[in-house]
Design an enzyme around this catalytic site. Structure first.
Site, PDB file in Angstrom:
ATOM      1  N   HIS A 185       9.128  78.895 -22.068  1.00 45.87           N
ATOM      2  CA  HIS A 185      10.201  78.575 -21.134  1.00 45.87           C
ATOM      3  C   HIS A 185      11.432  78.078 -21.877  1.00 45.87           C
ATOM      4  O   HIS A 185      11.348  77.670 -23.041  1.00 45.87           O
ATOM      5  CB  HIS A 185       9.748  77.504 -20.131  1.00 45.87           C
ATOM      6  CG  HIS A 185       9.431  76.188 -20.780  1.00 45.87           C
ATOM      7  ND1 HIS A 185       8.232  75.947 -21.407  1.00 45.87           N
ATOM      8  CD2 HIS A 185      10.165  75.058 -20.917  1.00 45.87           C
ATOM      9  CE1 HIS A 185       8.228  74.713 -21.886  1.00 45.87           C
ATOM     10  NE2 HIS A 185       9.394  74.151 -21.605  1.00 45.87           N
ATOM     11  N   ARG A 205       8.788  74.986 -30.788  1.00 44.37           N
ATOM     12  CA  ARG A 205       9.860  75.970 -30.701  1.00 44.37           C
ATOM     13  C   ARG A 205       9.416  77.301 -31.299  1.00 44.37           C
ATOM     14  O   ARG A 205       8.926  77.328 -32.425  1.00 44.37           O
ATOM     15  CB  ARG A 205      11.097  75.502 -31.472  1.00 44.37           C
ATOM     16  CG  ARG A 205      11.750  74.238 -30.977  1.00 44.37           C
ATOM     17  CD  ARG A 205      13.109  74.047 -31.666  1.00 44.37           C
ATOM     18  NE  ARG A 205      13.583  72.681 -31.502  1.00 44.37           N
ATOM     19  CZ  ARG A 205      13.624  71.777 -32.479  1.00 44.37           C
ATOM     20  NH1 ARG A 205      13.221  72.108 -33.695  1.00 44.37           N
ATOM     21  NH2 ARG A 205      14.058  70.571 -32.245  1.00 44.37           N
TER      22      ARG A 205
END
Length: 336
Positions: A185, A205
């Site tokens: 997301h 990440r």
């Protein structure tokens, strides 16, 4: 002020717990927390307000009452009577406001089991959700992916095949988005949200647009952790949002158990006055618009846009009065 005790010597607290905000600078942040909400914020790009937090990376200080001066984590550890004697070493929830003046990194969060095995002691996994306070026209989220297998996911990540991998989902002001752990997301530019989440600061990440940090180097990526923790194939939760009219007001249930084991989240669009009875060990409250009062135990407390507080366990009944847009949340019953 000392805590009041009842006849059998148990501390009681019948006033809300107001909290001093904590601000975090982010490469993608802006100044809307000042211009839109009126907070006094530090210089620079301020991306996050931690409004209700006991996490060690940003615990709030309690402003009022017998707990004034304590951080929320200290209150949780030493005064469990105010939180319904919940199990767990850490206060389980965290409420934030995020100002995405630029796009956030594409990321994923672990579940409790992975966080326990790989992160610092006491760190939870991270399931979260967003109420969209504001979204510029044409705004979208990164939400989910198109890989069919974990092997395909890994290959697309290592190849940087982002256009084919990532799903883009339109979003507008007033939307609600539930983001279970394992969901790829990202908030994108022009979106401000109120986030309700597990008390975790662990983010993996997988793509960051090749941005550089203050040190002039590209920010760290966590490719293997992202591959390990992403749900494959991608799954969209089946929300069952319920809306109830109460006089001129509206109460919306966004998410609750069994879909969401960690928290329930509600919106109160208040016009006039509404009474409530305690149905959970404690309740987190964020006022997103308007002004009015919170009333409990014969006392009235002025509240307005930008105020966040906790209704402790020993307040059995309360009322909101005024013209306000409020988000409330309560803890789930999942064991850690």
């Amino acid at each position: 002020m000392r805590p009041v005790r009842n006849r059998i010597g148990v501390n009681i607290l019948t006033e809300p717990i107001f909290l001093e905000p904590v601000f975090h600078q982010k490469i993608w942040g802006g100044r809307k927390l000042e211009t839109d909400f009126g907070y006094t914020i530090p210089d620079g790009k301020i991306g996050e307000l931690w409004a209700i937090s006991a996490h060690p990376n940003g615990p709030n200080v309690i402003e009022n009452g017998p707990l004034a001066g304590l951080t929320l984590d200290q209150a949780w550890a030493d005064h469990q009577e105010y939180f319904g004697h919940q199990q767990g070493k850490v206060f389980p929830l965290l409420t934030k406001i995020l100002d995405a003046n630029d796009s956030l990194s594409v990321q994923v969060h672990p579940d409790d089991a992975y966080a326990k095995a790989h992160e610092r002691p006491g760190e939870l996994g991270k399931t979260e959700c967003w109420y969209v306070i504001e979204a510029d026209p044409g705004s979208y989220l990164i939400y989910g992916h198109h890989a069919k297998t974990r092997e395909e996911l890994a290959q697309m990540i290592h190849d940087g095949d982002w256009d084919d991998l990532l799903r883009k989902v339109p979003v507008k002001t007033g939307d609600f988005v539930y983001v279970p752990s394992g969901t790829i997301h990202a908030l994108n530019k022009g979106i401000m949200v109120l986030e309700t989440q597990q008390s975790s600061d662990t983010t993996y990440r997988l793509y960051d647009y090749d941005r550089v940090g203050a040190d002039g180097k590209k920010r760290e990526l966590h490719l293997q952790q992202s591959i390990d923790t992403t749900t494959v194939p991608s799954q969209d939760p089946k929300l069952d949002i319920q809306t109830e009219k109460r006089g001129d007001s509206t109460v919306t249930t966004f998410v609750t158990a069994p879909l969401s084991p960690f928290f329930s989240v509600y919106r109160i669009q208040l016009k006039g006055s509404l009474d409530f009875d305690r149905e959970a060990p404690y309740t987190l409250v964020s006022v997103l618009a308007g002004n009015g009062t919170f009333e409990a135990d014969g006392k009235s407390y002025p509240i307005k846009k930008g105020i966040h507080f906790i209704i402790p366990n020993q307040i059995e009944h309360w009322a909101f009065t005024g013209d306000m847009d409020i988000i409330t949340s309560t803890p789930g019953k999942a064991e850690e």
